[in-house]
Design a protein around this motif. Sequence first.
Motif, PDB file in Angstrom:
ATOM      1  N   GLU A   9      42.595 -31.982 -17.994  1.00 41.52           N
ATOM      2  CA  GLU A   9      42.310 -33.079 -18.919  1.00 41.52           C
ATOM      3  C   GLU A   9      43.596 -33.417 -19.674  1.00 41.52           C
ATOM      4  O   GLU A   9      44.481 -32.584 -19.841  1.00 41.52           O
ATOM      5  N   LEU A  30      40.344 -35.232  -6.849  1.00 36.12           N
ATOM      6  CA  LEU A  30      38.962 -35.694  -6.724  1.00 36.12           C
ATOM      7  C   LEU A  30      38.795 -36.664  -5.573  1.00 36.12           C
ATOM      8  O   LEU A  30      37.783 -36.670  -4.889  1.00 36.12           O
ATOM      9  N   VAL A  34      33.321 -42.448  -7.948  1.00 33.53           N
ATOM     10  CA  VAL A  34      32.245 -43.423  -7.749  1.00 33.53           C
ATOM     11  C   VAL A  34      31.290 -43.508  -8.932  1.00 33.53           C
ATOM     12  O   VAL A  34      30.457 -44.417  -8.994  1.00 33.53           O
ATOM     13  N   TYR A  35      31.384 -42.575  -9.868  1.00 37.30           N
ATOM     14  CA  TYR A  35      30.468 -42.595 -11.015  1.00 37.30           C
ATOM     15  C   TYR A  35      31.040 -41.733 -12.127  1.00 37.30           C
ATOM     16  O   TYR A  35      31.615 -40.679 -11.869  1.00 37.30           O
ATOM     17  N   GLU A  37      29.693 -40.219 -15.882  1.00 42.44           N
ATOM     18  CA  GLU A  37      28.634 -40.098 -16.889  1.00 42.44           C
ATOM     19  C   GLU A  37      29.296 -39.808 -18.227  1.00 42.44           C
ATOM     20  O   GLU A  37      30.005 -38.807 -18.374  1.00 42.44           O
ATOM     21  N   GLU A  50      31.400 -29.716 -22.234  1.00 42.28           N
ATOM     22  CA  GLU A  50      31.371 -30.914 -21.408  1.00 42.28           C
ATOM     23  C   GLU A  50      31.451 -32.183 -22.253  1.00 42.28           C
ATOM     24  O   GLU A  50      30.636 -32.398 -23.151  1.00 42.28           O
ATOM     25  N   VAL A  53      31.035 -36.342 -17.142  1.00 39.80           N
ATOM     26  CA  VAL A  53      30.943 -35.867 -15.761  1.00 39.80           C
ATOM     27  C   VAL A  53      31.566 -36.947 -14.882  1.00 39.80           C
ATOM     28  O   VAL A  53      31.274 -38.134 -15.053  1.00 39.80           O
ATOM     29  N   GLU A  55      32.185 -38.138 -10.911  1.00 42.81           N
ATOM     30  CA  GLU A  55      31.697 -37.880  -9.555  1.00 42.81           C
ATOM     31  C   GLU A  55      32.555 -38.616  -8.543  1.00 42.81           C
ATOM     32  O   GLU A  55      32.736 -39.833  -8.620  1.00 42.81           O
ATOM     33  N   SER A  56      33.064 -37.857  -7.573  1.00 44.12           N
ATOM     34  CA  SER A  56      33.755 -38.464  -6.441  1.00 44.12           C
ATOM     35  C   SER A  56      32.740 -38.621  -5.313  1.00 44.12           C
ATOM     36  O   SER A  56      31.569 -38.282  -5.474  1.00 44.12           O
ATOM     37  N   ALA A  59      31.828 -34.760  -4.691  1.00 40.08           N
ATOM     38  CA  ALA A  59      31.425 -33.717  -5.637  1.00 40.08           C
ATOM     39  C   ALA A  59      31.364 -34.229  -7.071  1.00 40.08           C
ATOM     40  O   ALA A  59      31.963 -35.246  -7.414  1.00 40.08           O
ATOM     41  N   ALA A  60      30.627 -33.489  -7.889  1.00 37.83           N
ATOM     42  CA  ALA A  60      30.552 -33.769  -9.318  1.00 37.83           C
ATOM     43  C   ALA A  60      31.414 -32.765 -10.061  1.00 37.83           C
ATOM     44  O   ALA A  60      31.410 -31.575  -9.740  1.00 37.83           O
ATOM     45  N   SER A  61      32.183 -33.221 -11.048  1.00 35.27           N
ATOM     46  CA  SER A  61      33.022 -32.337 -11.839  1.00 35.27           C
ATOM     47  C   SER A  61      32.805 -32.625 -13.310  1.00 35.27           C
ATOM     48  O   SER A  61      32.599 -33.777 -13.709  1.00 35.27           O
ATOM     49  N   GLU A  62      32.861 -31.563 -14.113  1.00 38.16           N
ATOM     50  CA  GLU A  62      32.731 -31.740 -15.562  1.00 38.16           C
ATOM     51  C   GLU A  62      34.108 -31.966 -16.164  1.00 38.16           C
ATOM     52  O   GLU A  62      35.092 -31.381 -15.725  1.00 38.16           O
ATOM     53  N   VAL A  63      34.139 -32.811 -17.176  1.00 36.09           N
ATOM     54  CA  VAL A  63      35.361 -33.019 -17.951  1.00 36.09           C
ATOM     55  C   VAL A  63      35.120 -32.367 -19.307  1.00 36.09           C
ATOM     56  O   VAL A  63      34.139 -32.682 -19.996  1.00 36.09           O
ATOM     57  N   TYR A  64      36.011 -31.423 -19.671  1.00 42.11           N
ATOM     58  CA  TYR A  64      35.824 -30.660 -20.901  1.00 42.11           C
ATOM     59  C   TYR A  64      36.649 -31.252 -22.037  1.00 42.11           C
ATOM     60  O   TYR A  64      37.743 -31.771 -21.828  1.00 42.11           O
TER      61      TYR A  64
END
Lengths: 122, 387
Positions: A9, A30, A34-35, A37, A50, A53, A55-56, A59-64
């Motif tokens: 980040e 990534l 595509v999305y 959150e 978190e 979030v 999403e590629s 996969a989905a990845s969290e952003v902290y």
Amino acid sequence: MTLYTKDHEWIRIDGNMATIGISQYAQAQLGDVVYVELPETGKAIDKGKEAAVVESVKAASEVYAPIAGTVFEVNAALTDNPALVNEDPEGEGWFVRLHVPQGTDTGDLMDEATYKAFLETL
Amino acid sequence: MSTEQSVDSRESLATLPLVTPLHDRHVALGARMVPFAGYAMPVQYPAGIIAEHKWTREHAGLFDVSHMGQAALIGPDHATTAAALEALIPADILNLGLGRQRYSQLLTDDGGCIDDLMVQRGPDAADDGRLGLVVNAGRKSVDYAHIAARLPGNVRLETYPERALLALQGPEAEAVMVRLGAASAAGMAFMAVGTATLAGIAVEVTRSGYTGEDGYEISVPAGDAGVLWDALLADPSVKPIGLGARDSLRLEGGLCLYGHELDETVSPVEAGLVWSIQKRRREGGGFPGFARIRAEIADGPKRVRVGLLPEGRAPAREGTAITTPDGRPVGIVTSGGFGPSLNAPVAMGFVEPAFAMPGTELALIVRGKPLAARVAALPFVPNRFKR
């Protein structure tokens, strides 16, 4: 000045406002986003928790959150155009703005040169 | 940022011993290599999954699928070899014609899928008694042991780890094959098996693939694979496509992927693959799990595979719970992601049959919150196989 975390980040602090996104390296890892959150404004987020979030295709990845704060603004442009994260991850592709306490300690974050050296070790 | 779920995260590249004959070319093209079924494989090239996916649907995509298992059963005549294989799979192989391929499944005694596979009968009557097999990379050792242990004495299993496999997929694939000298490829029907000389190299070709597009799978000795890869890529219609787009293409195409839609608990009936069990086998049986499969065909299975279109933009990933709109659990997502051709999230999963009708409104529990979705007919993108 932009600071970075080991989780890729970035954060830019201006007074008691901090803008958060993911690094150029992270978006390349990534692939096509595509999305995204995003949190609700007014939500309090602890450091390391978190903030969003991403999403590629695969996969989905969290952003902290690199530091604690309260969500002040989210980047609504990402809702219609999540590819902004790929196109300009450290600019127009930002995720959230946090209201942070004055004088928040950022001693554990890396400046750009340190982050680049860190990437070389990966 | 932390990757929360990825099909690849269970494996590490550092410990991978296996590469395909095209590994150096993938790296030179700038591919991002990831672990897949014990191999280092290109998940995407610099163009990215969405661009690669769309290129395949509009032009021709070239895939390295050399990690898949190529093998053959060899017996004294077609009837003997076909009977040996029919004891393991529910497809009609006895009546598989010369130069034809069929999709089937290796079944457990309970009718679950050990793997899905392609079965090929070559075009040359002189090869009578030989049936080619193509199996999933991650199931090779399981499949080969299973098959070898169940063959009669006069039929043997041969494996061909020294052969590479390329897939050329997309509406311009036929023209590319012709430009590279394989004029006979143009006349092949869907699921035909043949031989050709492509870019000066003797290859085995099937008109098939796993993208929902017209195209070919091309088996070539490993030593010739690099030259053939280069010749195909030199054609302006062709770009290299990674496993990421292969997955999004097959998902839009409504095709099962082993380890996701299929495993040893899932029957071909549940997976919507009854079409691959020809009438003679449905009636006569003689394959593992026949009792269950016959009962499921007659009375309906307990769960069925469906397509799911989530509302909005959020993808629902594998493992996502499927509920009714009022929250009763009715199934689980087995593949989910983003469909570049639909420009929307897409998923497949298994639900109780009462909720399988296209248009049925359901919910997907994504990060603890219900996401509205509806059941959609498969495939999401119409198949464009050469009929």
